[in-house]
Design a protein around this motif. Structure first.
Motif, PDB file in Angstrom:
ATOM      1  N   GLU A  59      30.889  63.620  29.127  1.00 34.55           N
ATOM      2  CA  GLU A  59      30.628  65.035  29.330  1.00 34.55           C
ATOM      3  C   GLU A  59      31.540  65.785  28.358  1.00 34.55           C
ATOM      4  O   GLU A  59      32.761  65.612  28.391  1.00 34.55           O
ATOM      5  CB  GLU A  59      30.957  65.421  30.765  1.00 34.55           C
ATOM      6  N   LEU A  60      30.952  66.617  27.501  1.00 37.75           N
ATOM      7  CA  LEU A  60      31.722  67.406  26.536  1.00 37.75           C
ATOM      8  C   LEU A  60      31.755  68.852  26.992  1.00 37.75           C
ATOM      9  O   LEU A  60      30.719  69.420  27.351  1.00 37.75           O
ATOM     10  CB  LEU A  60      31.085  67.349  25.149  1.00 37.75           C
ATOM     11  N   ILE A  61      32.931  69.450  26.960  1.00 37.80           N
ATOM     12  CA  ILE A  61      33.095  70.850  27.318  1.00 37.80           C
ATOM     13  C   ILE A  61      33.788  71.554  26.157  1.00 37.80           C
ATOM     14  O   ILE A  61      34.890  71.178  25.765  1.00 37.80           O
ATOM     15  CB  ILE A  61      33.924  71.008  28.610  1.00 37.80           C
ATOM     16  N   VAL A  62      33.116  72.557  25.601  1.00 38.23           N
ATOM     17  CA  VAL A  62      33.673  73.347  24.500  1.00 38.23           C
ATOM     18  C   VAL A  62      34.323  74.578  25.109  1.00 38.23           C
ATOM     19  O   VAL A  62      33.700  75.299  25.890  1.00 38.23           O
ATOM     20  CB  VAL A  62      32.574  73.764  23.493  1.00 38.23           C
ATOM     21  N   ILE A  63      35.574  74.816  24.753  1.00 40.35           N
ATOM     22  CA  ILE A  63      36.325  75.957  25.274  1.00 40.35           C
ATOM     23  C   ILE A  63      36.729  76.823  24.088  1.00 40.35           C
ATOM     24  O   ILE A  63      37.434  76.357  23.187  1.00 40.35           O
ATOM     25  CB  ILE A  63      37.578  75.507  26.046  1.00 40.35           C
ATOM     26  N   ASN A  64      36.235  78.058  24.103  1.00 40.45           N
ATOM     27  CA  ASN A  64      36.513  78.957  22.984  1.00 40.45           C
ATOM     28  C   ASN A  64      36.447  80.397  23.475  1.00 40.45           C
ATOM     29  O   ASN A  64      35.757  80.697  24.441  1.00 40.45           O
ATOM     30  CB  ASN A  64      35.488  78.735  21.867  1.00 40.45           C
ATOM     31  N   LYS A  65      37.144  81.271  22.783  1.00 42.49           N
ATOM     32  CA  LYS A  65      37.113  82.689  23.135  1.00 42.49           C
ATOM     33  C   LYS A  65      35.804  83.345  22.705  1.00 42.49           C
ATOM     34  O   LYS A  65      35.401  84.352  23.260  1.00 42.49           O
ATOM     35  CB  LYS A  65      38.295  83.408  22.492  1.00 42.49           C
ATOM     36  N   LEU A  66      35.151  82.765  21.714  1.00 45.59           N
ATOM     37  CA  LEU A  66      33.891  83.318  21.220  1.00 45.59           C
ATOM     38  C   LEU A  66      32.725  82.705  21.985  1.00 45.59           C
ATOM     39  O   LEU A  66      32.590  81.483  22.045  1.00 45.59           O
ATOM     40  CB  LEU A  66      33.722  83.011  19.725  1.00 45.59           C
ATOM     41  N   PRO A  67      31.851  83.527  22.571  1.00 42.04           N
ATOM     42  CA  PRO A  67      30.769  82.980  23.394  1.00 42.04           C
ATOM     43  C   PRO A  67      29.699  82.229  22.600  1.00 42.04           C
ATOM     44  O   PRO A  67      29.109  81.290  23.097  1.00 42.04           O
ATOM     45  CB  PRO A  67      30.186  84.209  24.081  1.00 42.04           C
ATOM     46  N   ASN A  68      29.426  82.623  21.383  1.00 38.87           N
ATOM     47  CA  ASN A  68      28.378  81.988  20.583  1.00 38.87           C
ATOM     48  C   ASN A  68      28.988  81.249  19.410  1.00 38.87           C
ATOM     49  O   ASN A  68      28.763  81.593  18.248  1.00 38.87           O
ATOM     50  CB  ASN A  68      27.367  83.028  20.092  1.00 38.87           C
ATOM     51  N   ASP A  69      29.727  80.243  19.712  1.00 37.06           N
ATOM     52  CA  ASP A  69      30.420  79.481  18.682  1.00 37.06           C
ATOM     53  C   ASP A  69      29.458  78.494  18.020  1.00 37.06           C
ATOM     54  O   ASP A  69      28.635  77.868  18.683  1.00 37.06           O
ATOM     55  CB  ASP A  69      31.594  78.723  19.310  1.00 37.06           C
ATOM     56  N   GLU A  70      29.572  78.334  16.716  1.00 36.68           N
ATOM     57  CA  GLU A  70      28.717  77.391  15.976  1.00 36.68           C
ATOM     58  C   GLU A  70      29.047  75.935  16.290  1.00 36.68           C
ATOM     59  O   GLU A  70      28.266  75.042  15.998  1.00 36.68           O
ATOM     60  CB  GLU A  70      28.827  77.636  14.477  1.00 36.68           C
ATOM     61  N   LEU A  71      30.175  75.698  16.914  1.00 37.19           N
ATOM     62  CA  LEU A  71      30.570  74.332  17.253  1.00 37.19           C
ATOM     63  C   LEU A  71      29.550  73.660  18.174  1.00 37.19           C
ATOM     64  O   LEU A  71      29.256  72.483  18.015  1.00 37.19           O
ATOM     65  CB  LEU A  71      31.953  74.323  17.903  1.00 37.19           C
ATOM     66  N   VAL A  72      28.997  74.395  19.106  1.00 35.48           N
ATOM     67  CA  VAL A  72      28.005  73.820  20.014  1.00 35.48           C
ATOM     68  C   VAL A  72      26.811  73.311  19.215  1.00 35.48           C
ATOM     69  O   VAL A  72      26.317  72.209  19.451  1.00 35.48           O
ATOM     70  CB  VAL A  72      27.569  74.848  21.083  1.00 35.48           C
ATOM     71  N   ASN A  73      26.358  74.088  18.240  1.00 32.09           N
ATOM     72  CA  ASN A  73      25.244  73.643  17.394  1.00 32.09           C
ATOM     73  C   ASN A  73      25.617  72.405  16.588  1.00 32.09           C
ATOM     74  O   ASN A  73      24.802  71.500  16.422  1.00 32.09           O
ATOM     75  CB  ASN A  73      24.792  74.767  16.464  1.00 32.09           C
ATOM     76  N   LYS A  74      26.841  72.346  16.076  1.00 31.05           N
ATOM     77  CA  LYS A  74      27.296  71.167  15.339  1.00 31.05           C
ATOM     78  C   LYS A  74      27.248  69.925  16.235  1.00 31.05           C
ATOM     79  O   LYS A  74      26.810  68.858  15.807  1.00 31.05           O
ATOM     80  CB  LYS A  74      28.739  71.345  14.852  1.00 31.05           C
ATOM     81  N   LEU A  75      27.701  70.079  17.468  1.00 27.87           N
ATOM     82  CA  LEU A  75      27.691  68.946  18.392  1.00 27.87           C
ATOM     83  C   LEU A  75      26.266  68.482  18.688  1.00 27.87           C
ATOM     84  O   LEU A  75      25.990  67.292  18.708  1.00 27.87           O
ATOM     85  CB  LEU A  75      28.403  69.316  19.697  1.00 27.87           C
ATOM     86  N   LEU A  76      25.375  69.440  18.917  1.00 32.74           N
ATOM     87  CA  LEU A  76      23.989  69.079  19.207  1.00 32.74           C
ATOM     88  C   LEU A  76      23.320  68.384  18.031  1.00 32.74           C
ATOM     89  O   LEU A  76      22.499  67.476  18.211  1.00 32.74           O
ATOM     90  CB  LEU A  76      23.194  70.333  19.600  1.00 32.74           C
ATOM     91  N   LEU A  77      23.658  68.780  16.819  1.00 28.48           N
ATOM     92  CA  LEU A  77      23.079  68.161  15.621  1.00 28.48           C
ATOM     93  C   LEU A  77      23.653  66.782  15.333  1.00 28.48           C
ATOM     94  O   LEU A  77      22.986  65.944  14.731  1.00 28.48           O
ATOM     95  CB  LEU A  77      23.286  69.067  14.404  1.00 28.48           C
ATOM     96  N   ASN A  78      24.882  66.520  15.753  1.00 33.74           N
ATOM     97  CA  ASN A  78      25.557  65.273  15.408  1.00 33.74           C
ATOM     98  C   ASN A  78      25.488  64.187  16.473  1.00 33.74           C
ATOM     99  O   ASN A  78      25.830  63.043  16.194  1.00 33.74           O
ATOM    100  CB  ASN A  78      27.030  65.534  15.069  1.00 33.74           C
ATOM    101  N   PHE A  79      25.060  64.533  17.671  1.00 29.53           N
ATOM    102  CA  PHE A  79      25.019  63.534  18.730  1.00 29.53           C
ATOM    103  C   PHE A  79      23.640  63.492  19.363  1.00 29.53           C
ATOM    104  O   PHE A  79      23.068  64.531  19.694  1.00 29.53           O
ATOM    105  CB  PHE A  79      26.068  63.819  19.815  1.00 29.53           C
TER     106      PHE A  79
END
Length: 82
Positions: A59-79
């Protein structure tokens, strides 16, 4: 290198930081942005009277101050989502 450490390395690469935490205790102070991940139960698959290797699930949980962080998209594309 074991699979979890490879995952750790890949997550750090995508986050561009070492703020990746594996099953941190409640008392652990985390720096942000961060990824926290936990091992879930492994899935064993069987078909045609044969067993297939266990699949590690995290289970991956991204914690960031920005609600629409591009990191979530990177994770979805890479896994792969299984």
């Amino acid at each position: 290198m074991n699979r979890r450490l490879k995952l750790q390395e890949k997550l750090e690469e995508l986050l561009e930081s070492r703020n990746v935490y594996y099953q941190p205790p409640e008392s652990k102070k985390m720096d942000y942005p961060a990824i926290r991940y936990n091992k879930q139960s492994s899935n064993k698959r069987a078909a045609d009277d044969a067993s297939y290797p266990l699949i590690d699930c995290y289970e991956l949980i991204v914690i960031n101050k920005l609600p629409n962080d591009e990191l979530v998209n990177k994770l979805l594309l890479n896994f792969a989502m299984i």
